[in-house]
Design an enzyme around this catalytic site. Structure first.
Site, short mmCIF file in Angstrom:
data_model
loop_
_atom_site.label_atom_id
_atom_site.label_comp_id
_atom_site.label_asym_id
_atom_site.label_seq_id
_atom_site.Cartn_x
_atom_site.Cartn_y
_atom_site.Cartn_z
N ARG A 137 -5.35 -8.72 -8.81
CA ARG A 137 -6.40 -9.45 -9.43
C ARG A 137 -6.42 -9.22 -10.80
NH1 ARG A 137 -7.26 -13.50 -6.89
NH2 ARG A 137 -9.31 -13.91 -7.92
N GLU B 108 7.52 5.63 -9.03
CA GLU B 108 6.01 5.49 -8.82
C GLU B 108 5.32 6.48 -8.15
OE1 GLU B 108 5.56 0.65 -9.04
OE2 GLU B 108 5.78 1.64 -7.09
N HIS C 283 2.64 -0.05 -13.31
CA HIS C 283 3.22 -1.22 -13.54
C HIS C 283 4.70 -1.08 -13.38
CE1 HIS C 283 3.77 -5.40 -14.41
NE2 HIS C 283 4.31 -5.01 -15.35
N LEU D 230 -8.46 -8.88 -14.07
CA LEU D 230 -9.90 -8.40 -14.23
C LEU D 230 -10.71 -8.85 -15.23
CD1 LEU D 230 -9.00 -4.79 -12.86
CD2 LEU D 230 -10.49 -6.08 -11.84
N GLU E 276 -6.88 -6.31 -21.72
CA GLU E 276 -5.78 -7.12 -21.61
C GLU E 276 -4.70 -6.65 -20.59
OE1 GLU E 276 -1.46 -7.15 -24.26
OE2 GLU E 276 -3.40 -5.63 -24.97
N ASN F 294 1.72 2.89 -2.66
CA ASN F 294 1.12 3.90 -3.71
C ASN F 294 -0.26 4.44 -3.03
OD1 ASN F 294 2.82 4.11 -6.14
ND2 ASN F 294 2.99 1.99 -5.78
N GLY G 259 0.84 -1.20 0.11
CA GLY G 259 0.22 0.06 0.16
C GLY G 259 0.96 1.32 0.14
C1 GRF Z 1 3.97 -1.51 -7.23
O1 GRF Z 1 5.44 -1.86 -7.59
C2 GRF Z 1 3.34 -1.48 -8.60
O2 GRF Z 1 3.77 -1.00 -9.60
C3 GRF Z 1 2.63 -2.63 -8.77
O3 GRF Z 1 2.42 -3.27 -7.39
C4 GRF Z 1 3.45 -2.56 -6.45
C5 GRF Z 1 2.52 -2.15 -5.34
O4 GRF Z 1 3.42 -1.64 -4.19
N1 GRF Z 1 1.40 -2.91 -9.55
P1 GRF Z 1 2.67 -0.94 -2.97
O5 GRF Z 1 1.67 -2.10 -2.54
O6 GRF Z 1 1.87 0.25 -3.57
O7 GRF Z 1 3.61 -0.52 -2.01
#
Ligand code: GRF
Length: 191
Positions: free
Chosen positions: A96, A176, A112, A98, A146, A16, A14
């Site tokens: 997941r 990110e 990603h 989707l 996709e 992000n 979590g």
């Molecule tokens: C991140 O590296 C994101 O790019 C990928 O999953 C990871 C999630 O990290 N889709 P966090 O749970 O936000 O720390």
């Protein structure tokens, strides 16, 4: 000033999720305010739950194991998002796959940890680190049927030569945390 409600979907750490809440929730962007009206996790043990609670956001848990099919799970997720009037869903480590039930009814973005279209799917950080490429990066894209497909909205790369895995991972997350909130805002401006 109008309010644009968003949902954030997550499954694990979590970081992000927390960064998006910090930078966007109840913040004004020229002519609109963003509200994180909903956080959803499929994982009752996700660390992100604690992170969201610090900001007064109580994630709802929709455990995929309680549903017989992916479609039934997606139906429930779509219902919760639409019930709250969210104009955009932001996937932040939502692990997941989707179905069209979700992708054809919900406008969503994903982040990603690779230079898409390379290293789609799980363990992208590790696979990108281990590859003999000299660069790596992060991509934000729209969510379609996709997996890790969709339109690329933002992408940032760096030179990974000489990095160890810990500093590589740290760099990925740093990027990110910079590009995701910015891209979400740019996208919300178009809605
Ligand atoms: C991140 O590296 C994101 O790019 C990928 O999953 C990871 C999630 O990290 N889709 P966090 O749970 O936000 O720390």
């Amino acid at each position: 000033m109008s309010v644009k409600k968003i949902a954030i979907l997550f499954s694990g750490e979590g970081s992000n999720l927390e960064n998006l809440i910090k930078k966007l929730h109840k913040k004004d962007f020229n002519d609109f305010t963003v509200e994180v009206a909903l956080a959803i996790t499929n994982n009752p043990n996700a660390n992100g739950i604690k992170r969201a609670l610090k900001f007064g956001i109580n994630p709802i848990i929709i455990d995929h194991r309680d549903f017989k099919t992916r479609e039934e799970f997606d139906k429930r997720v779509v219902l919760e998002i639409n019930k709250r009037g969210c104009v955009l869903s932001v996937l932040a480590g939502f692990m997941r796959i989707l179905t069209p039930i979700f992708t054809q009814n919900i406008k969503a973005l994903n982040i990603h940890p690779s230079i898409l279209p390379l290293f789609k799917g799980a363990n992208a950080i590790k696979r990108s680190f281990q590859s003999d490429m000299k660069v790596a990066g992060v991509t934000v894209h729209t969510v379609t049927d996709e997996l890790d497909g969709g339109e690329i909205l933002a992408q940032e790369c760096f030179n990974k030569e000489g990095m160890d895995f810990a500093s590589f991972e740290e760099k990925i997350h740093k990027i990110e945390h910079e590009i995701y909130p910015k891209t979400v805002i740019d996208f919300l401006k178009t809605l």
